[in-house]
Write an enzyme that holds these catalytic residues in place. Structure first.
Site, PDB file in Angstrom:
ATOM      1  N   SER A   7       0.845  -1.189   0.000  1.00 20.04           N
ATOM      2  CA  SER A   7       0.000   0.000   0.000  1.00 20.04           C
ATOM      3  C   SER A   7       0.881   1.239   0.000  1.00 20.04           C
ATOM      4  O   SER A   7       1.615   1.495   0.963  1.00 20.04           O
ATOM      5  CB  SER A   7      -0.910   0.016   1.228  1.00 20.04           C
ATOM      6  OG  SER A   7      -1.431   1.329   1.385  1.00 20.04           O
ATOM      7  N   HIS A  58      -8.071   1.388  -4.677  1.00 20.50           N
ATOM      8  CA  HIS A  58      -9.067   1.117  -3.632  1.00 20.50           C
ATOM      9  C   HIS A  58      -9.743   2.438  -3.293  1.00 20.50           C
ATOM     10  O   HIS A  58      -9.150   3.286  -2.623  1.00 20.50           O
ATOM     11  CB  HIS A  58      -8.329   0.516  -2.414  1.00 20.50           C
ATOM     12  CG  HIS A  58      -9.196   0.299  -1.222  1.00 20.50           C
ATOM     13  ND1 HIS A  58      -8.654   0.106   0.035  1.00 20.50           N
ATOM     14  CD2 HIS A  58     -10.548   0.242  -1.067  1.00 20.50           C
ATOM     15  CE1 HIS A  58      -9.651  -0.067   0.901  1.00 20.50           C
ATOM     16  NE2 HIS A  58     -10.801   0.024   0.258  1.00 20.50           N
ATOM     17  N   MET A  60     -12.054   4.572  -1.353  1.00 17.19           N
ATOM     18  CA  MET A  60     -12.838   4.757  -0.127  1.00 17.19           C
ATOM     19  C   MET A  60     -13.530   6.105  -0.239  1.00 17.19           C
ATOM     20  O   MET A  60     -13.147   7.092   0.372  1.00 17.19           O
ATOM     21  CB  MET A  60     -11.904   4.689   1.088  1.00 17.19           C
ATOM     22  CG  MET A  60     -11.398   3.274   1.351  1.00 17.19           C
ATOM     23  SD  MET A  60      -9.885   3.244   2.310  1.00 17.19           S
ATOM     24  CE  MET A  60      -8.695   3.407   0.994  1.00 17.19           C
ATOM     25  N   GLY A  74      -9.596   3.919   6.298  1.00 20.25           N
ATOM     26  CA  GLY A  74      -9.308   5.323   6.571  1.00 20.25           C
ATOM     27  C   GLY A  74      -7.853   5.624   6.888  1.00 20.25           C
ATOM     28  O   GLY A  74      -7.349   6.675   6.534  1.00 20.25           O
ATOM     29  N   PHE A  75      -7.197   4.675   7.557  1.00 20.80           N
ATOM     30  CA  PHE A  75      -5.824   4.954   7.988  1.00 20.80           C
ATOM     31  C   PHE A  75      -4.960   3.702   7.925  1.00 20.80           C
ATOM     32  O   PHE A  75      -5.456   2.592   8.169  1.00 20.80           O
ATOM     33  CB  PHE A  75      -5.809   5.488   9.423  1.00 20.80           C
ATOM     34  CG  PHE A  75      -6.567   6.777   9.579  1.00 20.80           C
ATOM     35  CD1 PHE A  75      -5.961   8.001   9.312  1.00 20.80           C
ATOM     36  CD2 PHE A  75      -7.907   6.761   9.936  1.00 20.80           C
ATOM     37  CE1 PHE A  75      -6.683   9.189   9.415  1.00 20.80           C
ATOM     38  CE2 PHE A  75      -8.632   7.938  10.048  1.00 20.80           C
ATOM     39  CZ  PHE A  75      -8.014   9.160   9.782  1.00 20.80           C
ATOM     40  N   GLY A  76      -3.680   3.912   7.631  1.00 13.11           N
ATOM     41  CA  GLY A  76      -2.723   2.818   7.734  1.00 13.11           C
ATOM     42  C   GLY A  76      -2.334   2.638   9.192  1.00 13.11           C
ATOM     43  O   GLY A  76      -2.688   3.455  10.051  1.00 13.11           O
ATOM     44  N   GLY A  77      -1.642   1.565   9.471  1.00 14.01           N
ATOM     45  CA  GLY A  77      -1.055   1.375  10.800  1.00 14.01           C
ATOM     46  C   GLY A  77      -2.005   0.911  11.888  1.00 14.01           C
ATOM     47  O   GLY A  77      -1.661   0.961  13.070  1.00 14.01           O
ATOM     48  N   GLY A  96      -5.329  -4.280   5.716  1.00 11.49           N
ATOM     49  CA  GLY A  96      -5.365  -3.640   7.022  1.00 11.49           C
ATOM     50  C   GLY A  96      -4.647  -4.452   8.086  1.00 11.49           C
ATOM     51  O   GLY A  96      -5.116  -5.518   8.474  1.00 11.49           O
ATOM     52  N   SER A 101       2.262  -0.527   6.365  1.00  9.08           N
ATOM     53  CA  SER A 101       3.271  -0.358   7.418  1.00  9.08           C
ATOM     54  C   SER A 101       4.263  -1.508   7.476  1.00  9.08           C
ATOM     55  O   SER A 101       5.473  -1.288   7.597  1.00  9.08           O
ATOM     56  CB  SER A 101       2.600  -0.251   8.792  1.00  9.08           C
ATOM     57  OG  SER A 101       1.466   0.550   8.712  1.00  9.08           O
TER      58      SER A 101
HETATM   59  C1  DX5 Z   1      -6.708   1.569   5.062  1.00  7.58           C
HETATM   60  C2  DX5 Z   1      -6.167   1.282   3.689  1.00  7.58           C
HETATM   61  C3  DX5 Z   1      -5.031   0.350   3.676  1.00  7.58           C
HETATM   62  C4  DX5 Z   1      -3.826   0.798   4.449  1.00  7.58           C
HETATM   63  C5  DX5 Z   1      -3.152  -0.432   4.947  1.00  7.58           C
HETATM   64  O1  DX5 Z   1      -7.935   2.167   4.982  1.00  7.58           O
HETATM   65  O2  DX5 Z   1      -7.176   0.732   2.874  1.00  7.58           O
HETATM   66  O3  DX5 Z   1      -4.670  -0.021   2.350  1.00  7.58           O
HETATM   67  O4  DX5 Z   1      -2.905   1.534   3.707  1.00  7.58           O
HETATM   68  O5  DX5 Z   1      -2.097  -0.064   5.741  1.00  7.58           O
HETATM   69  P1  DX5 Z   1      -1.522  -1.014   6.874  1.00  7.58           P
HETATM   70  O6  DX5 Z   1      -0.974  -2.222   6.190  1.00  7.58           O
HETATM   71  O7  DX5 Z   1      -0.494  -0.186   7.530  1.00  7.58           O
HETATM   72  O8  DX5 Z   1      -2.668  -1.383   7.783  1.00  7.58           O
HETATM   73 ZN    ZN Z   2      -6.544  -0.098   0.884  1.00 11.19          ZN
END
Ligand code: DX5
Ligand code: ZN
Length: 216
Positions: free
Chosen positions: A9, A67, A69, A143-146, A173, A195
């Site tokens: 990602s 993707h 969102m 919504g967020f990574g990590g 995720g 991440s």
């Molecule tokens: C979250 C995104 C993911 C995100 C994954 O809403 O759809 O693609 O970047 O990141 P990690 O692997 O850090 O959870």
């Molecule tokens: Zn994604």
């Protein structure tokens, strides 16, 4: 039989050097480049849109797994097709007519994916699966990574895999070397990771490990 596809990602990459980051991931063995499009409405975060995909396109031959969102995904099909996206993945929760949207995506020459949030039951996807190229089972709230991987979502992957042995099932995720076995065992074959790949000392080894576990 489905094959392993590893999709870093780019949300966890250095956006100022996006093209280089894409090439780095492909050189390290990535199959897909996972691009997280967020509109600040469907999810409480804002990232990038079709103009960035369009700028990136001449710099990479990688498969752009987009993707979205976003609310009203129908609005962006033309722009993403023109920008050169390879796969347009919308959220089931964001549309009132998934069947029409899938046809629209295919008519524009892209592969079609449908994403399901953690609290959405998987059976809503079944009727669309024969038309879909990929189903994305979210393993965090989008919504967020990590964020931390939600193991409860693996039951949905199992049910989907049981019914559709040849479907590309993507998980997204919190995927990391600790939980990849659970995801692979459930039947996921397309692995998104931000991440755990970008923050690793050796991102190539993480990609290699993911592929090995999914292929076993
Ligand atoms: C979250 C995104 C993911 C995100 C994954 O809403 O759809 O693609 O970047 O990141 P990690 O692997 O850090 O959870
Ligand atoms: Zn994604």
């Amino acid at each position: 039989m489905v094959t392993a596809k590893i999709a870093p990602s780019l949300l966890s990459s250095d956006f100022a050097r996006l093209a280089d980051e894409c090439e780095r991931m492909l050189t390290l063995g990535a199959d897909y480049l996972h691009m997280d499009i967020m509109d600040g409405h469907f999810v409480p975060n804002l990232t990038l849109g079709a103009p960035i995909i369009k700028s990136l396109r001449p710099h990479t031959k990688g498969f752009l797994d987009c993707h979205l969102m976003v609310s009203n995904p129908e609005q962006w099909v033309d722009d993403f097709a023109d920008a050169g996206a390879d796969l347009f993945c919308f959220h089931y929760e964001a549309t009132n007519n998934a069947a029409v949207l899938i046809d629209k995506i295919h008519a524009k020459g892209m592969k079609a994916g449908m994403a399901i949030k953690p609290n959405t039951p998987i059976d809503v996807a079944f009727e669309f699966c024969p038309k879909l190229d990929q189903v994305l089972v979210m393993t965090v709230e989008p919504g967020f990574g990590g964020q931390a991987f939600m193991p409860d979502c693996m039951q949905k992957v199992r049910e989907l895999r049981k019914r559709f042995p040849d479907l590309d099932i993507e998980v997204d995720g919190g995927l990391d070397p600790e939980n990849i076995e659970v995801a692979a065992e459930a039947g996921a074959n397309v692995i998104v990771a931000g991440s755990s790949i970008f923050k690793a000392k050796s991102p190539g080894d993480v990609i290699l490990l993911f592929r090995k576990v999914v292929s076993e």
